[in-house]
Design a protein around this motif. Structure first.
Motif, PDB file in Angstrom:
ATOM      1  N   GLY A 174       0.796  -1.221   0.000  1.00  0.00           N
ATOM      2  CA  GLY A 174       0.000   0.000   0.000  1.00  0.00           C
ATOM      3  C   GLY A 174       0.833   1.278   0.000  1.00  0.00           C
ATOM      4  O   GLY A 174       1.930   1.327   0.541  1.00  0.00           O
ATOM      5  N   HIS A 175       0.274   2.320  -0.673  1.00  0.00           N
ATOM      6  CA  HIS A 175       0.832   3.681  -0.613  1.00  0.00           C
ATOM      7  C   HIS A 175       2.241   3.771  -1.216  1.00  0.00           C
ATOM      8  O   HIS A 175       2.618   2.933  -2.006  1.00  0.00           O
ATOM      9  N   GLY A 176       3.021   4.793  -0.813  1.00  0.00           N
ATOM     10  CA  GLY A 176       4.383   4.976  -1.310  1.00  0.00           C
ATOM     11  C   GLY A 176       4.620   6.381  -1.824  1.00  0.00           C
ATOM     12  O   GLY A 176       3.681   7.129  -2.102  1.00  0.00           O
ATOM     13  N   LYS A 196       5.962   5.131   9.129  1.00  0.00           N
ATOM     14  CA  LYS A 196       4.863   5.281   8.173  1.00  0.00           C
ATOM     15  C   LYS A 196       4.370   3.930   7.666  1.00  0.00           C
ATOM     16  O   LYS A 196       5.164   3.026   7.396  1.00  0.00           O
ATOM     17  N   GLU A 197       3.050   3.869   7.494  1.00  0.00           N
ATOM     18  CA  GLU A 197       2.424   2.655   6.950  1.00  0.00           C
ATOM     19  C   GLU A 197       3.064   2.228   5.634  1.00  0.00           C
ATOM     20  O   GLU A 197       3.296   1.031   5.410  1.00  0.00           O
ATOM     21  N   LYS A 198       3.378   3.181   4.751  1.00  0.00           N
ATOM     22  CA  LYS A 198       3.920   2.826   3.429  1.00  0.00           C
ATOM     23  C   LYS A 198       5.216   2.031   3.564  1.00  0.00           C
ATOM     24  O   LYS A 198       5.490   1.145   2.763  1.00  0.00           O
ATOM     25  N   LEU A 254      -1.559  -5.153   0.582  1.00  0.00           N
ATOM     26  CA  LEU A 254      -1.181  -5.214   1.993  1.00  0.00           C
ATOM     27  C   LEU A 254      -1.103  -3.809   2.588  1.00  0.00           C
ATOM     28  O   LEU A 254      -0.344  -2.967   2.104  1.00  0.00           O
ATOM     29  N   HIS A 255      -1.897  -3.590   3.628  1.00  0.00           N
ATOM     30  CA  HIS A 255      -1.977  -2.291   4.299  1.00  0.00           C
ATOM     31  C   HIS A 255      -1.986  -2.480   5.809  1.00  0.00           C
ATOM     32  O   HIS A 255      -2.115  -3.597   6.316  1.00  0.00           O
ATOM     33  N   PHE A 256      -1.908  -1.329   6.506  1.00  0.00           N
ATOM     34  CA  PHE A 256      -2.090  -1.308   7.961  1.00  0.00           C
ATOM     35  C   PHE A 256      -3.124  -0.255   8.301  1.00  0.00           C
ATOM     36  O   PHE A 256      -3.255   0.749   7.611  1.00  0.00           O
ATOM     37  N   ASN A 257      -3.803  -0.486   9.406  1.00  0.00           N
ATOM     38  CA  ASN A 257      -4.833   0.423   9.880  1.00  0.00           C
ATOM     39  C   ASN A 257      -4.270   1.428  10.884  1.00  0.00           C
ATOM     40  O   ASN A 257      -3.235   1.183  11.508  1.00  0.00           O
TER      41      ASN A 257
HETATM   42 ZN   LIG Z   1      -3.377   1.902   3.779  1.00  0.00          ZN
END
Ligand SMILES: [Zn+2]
Length: 388
Positions: A174-176, A196-198, A254-257
């Protein structure tokens, strides 16, 4: 000497990193090869500390402090949450007073290492040892840049050239990057310690890739394609398009909350809602449930407070919500395929929860824990790929 998977990940990410002094890329990597025994040292495999960096207070916010016994006794060292954090932390380490003035010594790699080396290692011969590894470091970096330029986003891992072809999985971290794009913000959640989540999404995804290759059986062939392997963003639609372009069997985001309520936690997995035109709903739900169950079970084994939030449609049951573009069957090309790709979207945990921070991000065992978690997902993915 073949680079191990961890070293390859370090080289891939570093080869695409924005450096203020790009001419120092090779010598910095050469130093890390020396310090980490080519990414085999405990400090590198357990703590992403490829530089043997001791803890210094200026590293707060970039690393966490761990007690570690090295060849010269027990001391405090830096632990980095991701490889990207290590790369940033290395330059922060050099910006401390013992190295003041180093940026006046950067015209050549040799000049740089001869300036910082004696302070870094307390050893006059150190610079020469690093310089001896410069050709190897440069070669690794060149290879990584070439592979990226050729667009080789994944390689086929052949355990057995005549083995059963399990097909392709596309993994989407996810993201970036730094720009918000349609269907993909640069970043979303930020962990308790500021990671960071990314960065976590990329690290976990690269581990997942390597675990899929490691867990495939003799006689099986599998190909993993990454939508990104470095810190860049792509629109949601383009990410999904990878699945079509590579005739993927599976597509896994794939991500995080994150949540303002720090006690919120748990693992959940999304699938495309029926109301959002899912043309292979049952298969998607089966895939989502298989990765959800595997991931939750492993997290629960590591931490009894892990929570199963289950699988959910991407409109959360509200028929007016459009859901995630990255799971859109048209974007995935499924409306043009007789064998639609199965897609799922993992929100692995709430990184705003302090227990999760310790378990998966900056605690002493966090890298081992995340590897176990991704191994469980890899096994579930392979099981899915064996079925159709
Ligand atoms: Zn996310």
């Amino acid at each position: 000497m073949a680079a191990n998977e961890l070293l390859k990940r370090l080289v891939t990410i570093f080869s695409d990193d924005d450096l203020r002094h790009p001419q120092l890329r090779g010598i910095a990597l050469a130093q890390w090869l020396l310090e980490s025994g080519r990414a085999t040292s405990d400090l590198s495999t357990r703590h992403y500390n490829f530089g043997g960096l001791k803890w210094r207070k200026e590293l707060a916010g970039f690393a966490t402090r761990i007690q570690y016994e090295a060849h010269d006794g027990v001391d405090f060292y830096c632990k980095f949450a991701t490889i990207e954090n290590f790369i940033t932390g290395y330059w922060v380490f050099l910006n401390r007073s013992p190295y003041s003035g180093w940026e006046a010594h950067v015209s050549t790699p040799e000049e740089f290492i001869k300036f910082i080396g004696p302070v870094y290692a307390g050893d006059e011969s150190y610079a020469d040892k690093v310089i001896a590894l410069l050709p190897e470091a440069n070669q690794l970096l060149e290879d990584a840049v070439r592979v990226r330029a050729e667009g080789h986003q994944g390689h086929e891992d052949v355990h057995d050239a005549n083995g059963k072809d399990l097909g392709v999985i596309v993994i989407d971290p996810g993201h970036g990057g730094t720009q918000n794009l349609p269907g993909s913000d640069a970043n979303h959640a930020i962990s308790v310690s500021g990671v960071k989540e990314k960065k976590l999404a990329l690290d976990f995804s690269l581990i997942l890739r390597d675990q899929i290759y490691a867990r495939a059986k003799t006689g099986e062939r599998v190909k993993v394609v990454m939508t990104r392997e470095t810190d860049k963003n792509l629109p949601g639609r383009e990410r999904a398009r990878f699945a079509f372009d590579h005739k993927a069997k599976l597509f896994l985001c794939l991500h995080f909350n994150g949540n303002q309520n720090r006690s919120a936690r748990g693992t959940e997995t999304y699938y495309r809602a029926k109301e959002n035109g899912n043309i292979n709903l049952e298969e998607d739900m089966t895939f989502a449930q298989s990765v959800q169950t595997a991931l939750f079970k492993q997290l629960k084994a590591l931490d009894n407070n892990a929570k199963d939030r289950g699988i959910k449609p991407d409109n959360e049951g509200n028929p007016n919500l459009p859901g995630f573009g990255v799971l859109n069957d048209h974007n995935l090309g499924n409306d043009e395929r007789r064998d639609p790709c199965r897609a799922a979207y993992i929100e692995a945990e709430f990184i705003t929860n302090p227990s999760v921070e310790k378990l998966l991000i900056s605690g002493p065992d966090s890298i081992n824990n995340r590897t176990l978690a991704m191994r469980a997902v890899a096994d579930a993915v392979l099981q899915q790929m064996r079925q159709r």
